[in-house]
Design an enzyme around this catalytic site. Structure first.
Site, PDB file in Angstrom:
ATOM      1  N   CYS A 274       9.439   0.917   5.070  1.00 14.55           N
ATOM      2  CA  CYS A 274      10.097  -0.094   5.880  1.00 14.55           C
ATOM      3  C   CYS A 274      11.540   0.270   6.189  1.00 14.55           C
ATOM      4  CB  CYS A 274      10.054  -1.458   5.183  1.00 14.55           C
ATOM      5  SG  CYS A 274      10.512  -1.414   3.456  1.00 14.55           S
TER       6      CYS A 274
ATOM      7  N   GLY B 247       8.553   1.688  10.183  1.00 13.37           N
ATOM      8  CA  GLY B 247       7.503   0.712   9.927  1.00 13.37           C
ATOM      9  C   GLY B 247       7.038   0.058  11.198  1.00 13.37           C
TER      10      GLY B 247
ATOM     11  N   ASN C 163      13.813  -2.309   1.186  1.00 12.95           N
ATOM     12  CA  ASN C 163      13.198  -1.021   1.479  1.00 12.95           C
ATOM     13  C   ASN C 163      13.085  -0.254   0.176  1.00 12.95           C
ATOM     14  OD1 ASN C 163      14.478   2.098   2.788  1.00 12.95           O
ATOM     15  ND2 ASN C 163      12.362   1.473   2.601  1.00 12.95           N
ATOM     16  N   GLY C 164      11.872   0.169  -0.159  1.00 11.88           N
ATOM     17  CA  GLY C 164      11.669   0.902  -1.400  1.00 11.88           C
ATOM     18  C   GLY C 164      10.450   0.386  -2.135  1.00 11.88           C
TER      19      GLY C 164
ATOM     20  N   TYR D 251      11.711  14.405   7.181  1.00 15.07           N
ATOM     21  CA  TYR D 251      10.811  13.695   8.101  1.00 15.07           C
ATOM     22  C   TYR D 251      11.191  12.247   8.380  1.00 15.07           C
ATOM     23  CZ  TYR D 251       6.491  11.585   9.891  1.00 15.07           C
ATOM     24  OH  TYR D 251       5.582  10.904  10.652  1.00 15.07           O
TER      25      TYR D 251
END
Length: 490
Positions: free
Chosen positions: A20, A46, A126-127, A266
């Site tokens: 996300c 996301g 996020n995580g 990436y």
């Protein structure tokens, strides 16, 4: 009619997926519009769902959560009028775990909101919390009622049980009980809060826009709203932003940073700045290192678009072999183009990528890609290149072999489904059916991101667990479920 959701990436299931992206803004007119723009810039992190929460004195807290892309949900005047206020946060999601049922997955869409004795607060994360299962069990035993399957909801319940005198204090206390990786953007009626875990595994940056401030997963989200990049939030830092400015707190014990090295490879957009470095330039450096480590005689260097492009340019510049767009990406294939039946799924890669036959025919081709996960897409691309008349196909991969799953907020297959976990490099070459296959070494990757001496095995400066199997935070929930961590022999 089946109630199962189609895969978020029905024609590309061979990539690691960031879970996300988060964004927040304070001190601007129509915060929701800024948040929507920021989320649009973070859409690559996301694509499954998104949500926005704002606050205005007249309407209080306002929230909207929707399945699908930002452009399809948060662009109409009617929608944005439902989200007034000068402060807001948002989240885009690609779930790793949790419910994939369309009718219940909306419960997992962030930001999450909670009403506390001193007022409401919304949290976007996020995580991944690696001890979420044990926390959830403990909280449920003590009376908490969960509404989602997301680990982020644990933070709300821990805040509710805290005796802290204000929301930031309660968040600090809650996060001290959390293990894993997290970058958090949260808000109250008057405060915008940002926080990174002590290792700084996941990214978070601070920006200035007029008299207001912004927090975002990546600097490209600041660019889209015209905000000035100020700095990265430091590992273990919590910032509390009000109309008076930015206050910094450090609630966690100091630790050596272990930023996710795959952000350079990436996840991050190539136009972002990560760790003070241009992502694009880093990826070009990766290609140069790869050309030094794994040269091969060939006629052209072709990227697997779009993620392999900067590394392919670097490989070409270093090797002197001409760069060419041997594969063309169809930019307009939407996620809902057609229902992916089995026959269509077998055509999947061709729907997204097409070979430039006139360029490929009778050539020895070097294909540069960012990673090999399951190997399914790599095999199909190789077949397309050979069908177009290539003499030879050589794969060069801009990351080391992905042999271990990530438990810090990345959608990774089980270890036995990772090609590099079950095969040697030569076995992978044979499996893919290419003339040669070479990955950049872990030392080479570290050199490309600025570590001149490569990786320090005793004190690596990045989280590289997906390559090395060395997890900086023990994945306690997964170990409890039977995950076998790396042994000394490995």
């Amino acid at each position: 009619m089946s109630n199962k959701m189609p895969p978020a990436h029905p024609f590309d299931d061979d990539k690691l997926r960031e879970e996300c992206g988060v964004f927040g803004v304070i001190g601007v007119t129509d915060a929701a519009n800024f948040v929507a723009l920021g989320l649009h810039a973070l859409q690559h992190r996301g694509q499954e769902a998104g949500g926005i929460v704002t606050h205005s004195p007249e309407t209080g807290f306002n929230q909207a959560r929707r399945m699908g892309l930002v452009r399809d949900n948060f662009t109409s005047e009617k929608m944005m009028a439902m989200l007034p206020g000068s402060i807001g946060i948002g989240h885009v999601r690609y779930s790793t775990a949790g419910n994939k049922n369309q009718q219940t997955a909306i419960r997992d869409v962030q930001p999450f909101f909670g009403e506390f004795s001193m007022g409401g607060a919304a949290v976007a994360h996020n995580g991944n919390i690696t001890n979420a299962n044990s926390l959830r069990r403990e909280l449920i035993e003590r009376g908490s009622i969960f509404q989602s399957s997301s680990d982020t909801e644990c933070i709300i319940h821990l805040m509710a049980r805290s005796m802290g005198r204000n929301i930031p204090d309660r968040m600090e206390e809650a996060l001290r009980k959390v293990e894993g990786a997290f970058s958090i953007v949260a808000m109250t009626r008057t405060k915008l809060i940002g926080c990174r875990d002590a290792l700084g595994v996941r990214p978070l940056v601070l920006g200035k826009i007029g008299n207001g401030w912004a927090l975002a997963s990546e600097s490209c989200a600041l660019d889209i709203i015209g905000a000035e990049f100020v700095r990265e939030i430091a590992p273990g830092e919590m910032v509390v932003i009000t109309e008076k400015g930015v206050e910094s707190h450090y609630p966690f014990r100091p630790n050596r940073a272990r930023f996710c090295i795959f952000e350079h490879v990436y996840f991050s957009r190539p136009d972002s700045i990560v760790g003070g470095r241009s992502v694009y330039e880093t990826r070009e450096n990766i290609g140069r290192e790869l050309a030094k480590e794994a040269p091969v005689e060939a006629d052209i260097v072709c990227p697997v678009p779009d993620s392999g492009t900067p590394a392919a340019i670097g490989y070409s510049l270093q090797s002197g072999i001409p760069y060419a767009m041997g594969i063309i990406r169809n930019q307009y294939m939407g996620r809902t183009f057609i229902e992916p039946t089995e026959q269509i799924r077998n055509m999947g890669v061709r729907l997204k990528l097409n070979v430039n036959r006139a360029l490929i025919k009778d050539k020895r081709v070097i294909l540069v890609d960012d990673s090999v996960v399951r190997g399914t897409t790599s095999r199909k691309i190789k077949e397309m290149i050979l069908d177009a008349g290539a003499k030879e196909v050589h794969f060069r991969i801009a990351s080391p072999p992905t042999a271990w799953p990530c438990f810090y907020g990345v959608d990774t297959p089980q270890r036995e489904k990772l090609l590099a976990a079950t095969m040697t490099e030569d076995e992978m070459r044979s499996h893919l059916g290419v003339d040669s296959l070479k990955f950049i070494s872990l030392d080479g990757l570290y050199r490309a991101v600025g570590e001149a001496n490569g990786r320090d095995p005793n004190a690596p400066s990045y989280c590289d667990a997906c390559f090395s199997g060395e997890y900086p935070v023990a994945p306690s929930d997964m170990i409890e479920q039977g995950f076998q961590a790396k042994t000394a022999a490995e």
